[in-house]
Design a protein around this motif. Structure first.
Motif, PDB file in Angstrom:
ATOM      1  N   MET A 238       2.909  -2.536  -5.365  1.00 50.48           N
ATOM      2  CA  MET A 238       3.594  -3.583  -6.111  1.00 50.48           C
ATOM      3  C   MET A 238       2.742  -4.004  -7.309  1.00 50.48           C
ATOM      4  O   MET A 238       1.514  -3.817  -7.310  1.00 50.48           O
ATOM      5  CB  MET A 238       3.866  -4.785  -5.210  1.00 50.48           C
ATOM      6  N   CYS A 239       3.401  -4.607  -8.326  1.00 50.84           N
ATOM      7  CA  CYS A 239       2.715  -5.011  -9.552  1.00 50.84           C
ATOM      8  C   CYS A 239       2.609  -6.524  -9.662  1.00 50.84           C
ATOM      9  O   CYS A 239       3.555  -7.244  -9.340  1.00 50.84           O
ATOM     10  CB  CYS A 239       3.482  -4.483 -10.773  1.00 50.84           C
TER      11      CYS A 239
ATOM     12  N   ALA B 260       5.406  -0.475  -8.664  1.00 46.17           N
ATOM     13  CA  ALA B 260       4.549   0.312  -9.557  1.00 46.17           C
ATOM     14  C   ALA B 260       5.250   1.548 -10.085  1.00 46.17           C
ATOM     15  O   ALA B 260       4.954   2.014 -11.185  1.00 46.17           O
ATOM     16  CB  ALA B 260       3.265   0.701  -8.832  1.00 46.17           C
ATOM     17  N   ASP B 261       6.187   2.099  -9.297  1.00 48.19           N
ATOM     18  CA  ASP B 261       6.897   3.296  -9.744  1.00 48.19           C
ATOM     19  C   ASP B 261       8.251   2.942 -10.360  1.00 48.19           C
ATOM     20  O   ASP B 261       9.189   3.748 -10.336  1.00 48.19           O
ATOM     21  CB  ASP B 261       7.068   4.283  -8.595  1.00 48.19           C
ATOM     22  N   ALA B 262       8.359   1.711 -10.899  1.00 48.62           N
ATOM     23  CA  ALA B 262       9.575   1.233 -11.569  1.00 48.62           C
ATOM     24  C   ALA B 262      10.796   1.384 -10.668  1.00 48.62           C
ATOM     25  O   ALA B 262      10.821   0.847  -9.577  1.00 48.62           O
ATOM     26  CB  ALA B 262       9.758   1.967 -12.894  1.00 48.62           C
ATOM     27  N   GLN B 263      11.783   2.157 -11.088  1.00 57.52           N
ATOM     28  CA  GLN B 263      13.045   2.216 -10.353  1.00 57.52           C
ATOM     29  C   GLN B 263      12.965   3.013  -9.056  1.00 57.52           C
ATOM     30  O   GLN B 263      13.807   2.852  -8.186  1.00 57.52           O
ATOM     31  CB  GLN B 263      14.136   2.838 -11.250  1.00 57.52           C
TER      32      GLN B 263
ATOM     33  N   ILE C  11      -0.951  -6.045   1.811  1.00 54.21           N
ATOM     34  CA  ILE C  11      -1.667  -5.423   2.936  1.00 54.21           C
ATOM     35  C   ILE C  11      -2.846  -4.583   2.434  1.00 54.21           C
ATOM     36  O   ILE C  11      -3.325  -3.700   3.141  1.00 54.21           O
ATOM     37  CB  ILE C  11      -0.719  -4.543   3.782  1.00 54.21           C
ATOM     38  N   THR C  12      -3.315  -4.900   1.210  1.00 54.38           N
ATOM     39  CA  THR C  12      -4.406  -4.119   0.634  1.00 54.38           C
ATOM     40  C   THR C  12      -5.647  -4.138   1.523  1.00 54.38           C
ATOM     41  O   THR C  12      -6.235  -3.086   1.813  1.00 54.38           O
ATOM     42  CB  THR C  12      -4.772  -4.654  -0.758  1.00 54.38           C
ATOM     43  N   GLU C  13      -6.059  -5.334   1.974  1.00 56.02           N
ATOM     44  CA  GLU C  13      -7.248  -5.430   2.811  1.00 56.02           C
ATOM     45  C   GLU C  13      -7.029  -4.752   4.168  1.00 56.02           C
ATOM     46  O   GLU C  13      -7.927  -4.109   4.708  1.00 56.02           O
ATOM     47  CB  GLU C  13      -7.635  -6.900   3.013  1.00 56.02           C
TER      48      GLU C  13
ATOM     49  N   PHE D 157      -1.127  -3.826  -5.887  1.00 57.97           N
ATOM     50  CA  PHE D 157      -1.556  -4.054  -4.505  1.00 57.97           C
ATOM     51  C   PHE D 157      -0.597  -3.356  -3.566  1.00 57.97           C
ATOM     52  O   PHE D 157       0.573  -3.136  -3.886  1.00 57.97           O
ATOM     53  CB  PHE D 157      -1.627  -5.556  -4.182  1.00 57.97           C
ATOM     54  N   SER D 158      -1.115  -2.967  -2.413  1.00 53.76           N
ATOM     55  CA  SER D 158      -0.285  -2.343  -1.389  1.00 53.76           C
ATOM     56  C   SER D 158       0.497  -3.425  -0.650  1.00 53.76           C
ATOM     57  O   SER D 158      -0.040  -4.496  -0.356  1.00 53.76           O
ATOM     58  CB  SER D 158      -1.149  -1.564  -0.389  1.00 53.76           C
TER      59      SER D 158
END
Length: 375
Positions: free
Chosen positions: A95-96, A70-73, A129-131, A103-104
């Motif tokens: 992550m994307c 999600a934060d690119a590089q 690991i979102t849940e 999601f985590s």
């Protein structure tokens, strides 16, 4: 299919090697974690089925793995740099997915080295690991809420008990005064009524005092110090001196250790347990033995007696508040003493239990860690 798929290079391997490679490939493809193989610059060369299911990406070969973060590089570049000095590195990151959702994930980046110890590829592994994180956050929230509720309840019990002391003291004083002044001057019913009033006020005072003591166990914030448990026991025995004399009790003390504890609460714990042994002694003079043994990182204390004993079906019940096994006239008390013991032991990070047989005596055990965890 890409250059990591076994069939493209099968002629380069012996049959045994080929079988091994096919097994390894099957393991990677069927792994429940998403697996990505990249070159050392992060360009994707292979992904497994779990990756496509989790992220939604199908045609992603030759794209850089940084687009999965999600934060690119940011996070990915930090992980790549870490592999200069270590074999693998793990972080928690956002992550994307291909549709833009996030999601985590628990992410591990590992280096693949050649026989010459040169890094040839990177392996990226991650799982959603979102849940789990949501459940963990909810658990922390509920734990904090429960802790706050318990603190408020303890404070309420303390304030309520404290505020009840003065009016009850007045009721008890005047009922006792009436009993002294008018006993045998009224009829038999009046004497009985006065006796009931005095007894009720006295028992209520005892209950309130015990409730105050119970509430203070959890609200004390004194740090644990090195305490000689023998000294705590001696103070408890001094407080019980009159009862010991009245019952003709014999007290035997084995070796006791120095522990990290709240000395006054340890005294209260000994006093309650020994007091029970003196109370429930039956027809025999009480014989009480106190000692401790070191077992698996904790001290196991015991207070053993030769009293009337406890039936096994009551072992758990006796630690609950106001749970009495005998009538108040047969064995007086409030039914809070063992609840206080349990709370003191739990505050010290230990546990308490009982072993007993009716008519053959009782042994209470409680534990105290040899070294308290810092709070």
């Amino acid at each position: 299919m890409n250059r990591f798929d076994v069939p493209l290079a099968s002629e380069s391997y012996s049959r045994t090697d080929l079988v091994k490679l096919q097994v390894f490939e099957r393991i990677l493809k069927d792994n429940v974690e998403a697996i990505v193989i990249t070159d050392t610059q992060g360009n994707i060369e292979w992904v497994n089925h779990a990756f496509s299911v989790l992220t939604g990406y199908v045609d992603i070969l030759e794209k850089n793995a940084a687009l999965l973060f999600a934060d690119a590089q940011g996070s990915y570049e930090v992980m790549r740099q870490k592999l200069v000095d270590m074999q693998h590195h793990t972080i928690e990151a956002q992550m994307c997915r291909m549709d833009g959702g996030e999601f985590s994930a628990n992410v591990t980046l590992s280096a693949v080295r050649s026989d010459a110890d040169m890094v040839t590829h990177h392996v990226l592994e991650f799982s959603d690991i979102t849940e789990f994180r949501r459940a963990q956050d909810e658990l922390e929230r509920r734990t904090k809420e429960l802790s706050r509720s318990n603190q408020e309840l303890e404070q309420f019990a303390y304030v309520a008990s404290h505020d009840l002391q003065e009016p009850l003291r007045m009721v008890a004083s005047y009922t006792q005064l009436i009993a002294q002044r008018y006993r045998d001057k009224l009829d038999a019913d009046a004497d009985e009524f006065i006796e009931f009033a005095v007894d009720g006020a006295t028992r209520m005072q005892a209950i309130i005092n015990d409730l105050l003591m119970l509430s203070r166990v959890g609200t004390r914030n004194l740090a644990f110090t090195r305490v000689d448990s023998k000294s705590s026991l001696d103070r408890a025995l001094a407080n019980l001196r009159l009862v010991i004399g009245e019952t003709g009790a014999e007290i035997i003390c084995d070796t006791l250790p120095v522990v990290d504890a709240d000395g006054s609460q340890l005294t209260q714990l000994f006093q309650n347990l020994i007091g029970n042994a003196l109370k429930f002694h039956g027809d025999r003079s009480p014989l009480v033995r106190i000692g401790a043994e070191k077992q698996d990182g904790e001290w196991v204390f015991y207070v053993s007696d030769n009293g009337i004993g406890i039936a096994p079906e009551h072992f758990e019940r006796i630690f609950l508040m106001f749970q009495r096994l005998h009538g108040k006239r047969e064995y007086p008390g409030t039914g809070i003493g063992l609840t206080i013991c349990k709370k003191i032991v739990e505050r010290h990070g230990g546990k308490i239990w009982v072993e007993s047989a009716q008519g053959k005596g009782t042994t209470f055990y409680f534990t105290v860690p040899t070294q308290q965890k810092s709070k």
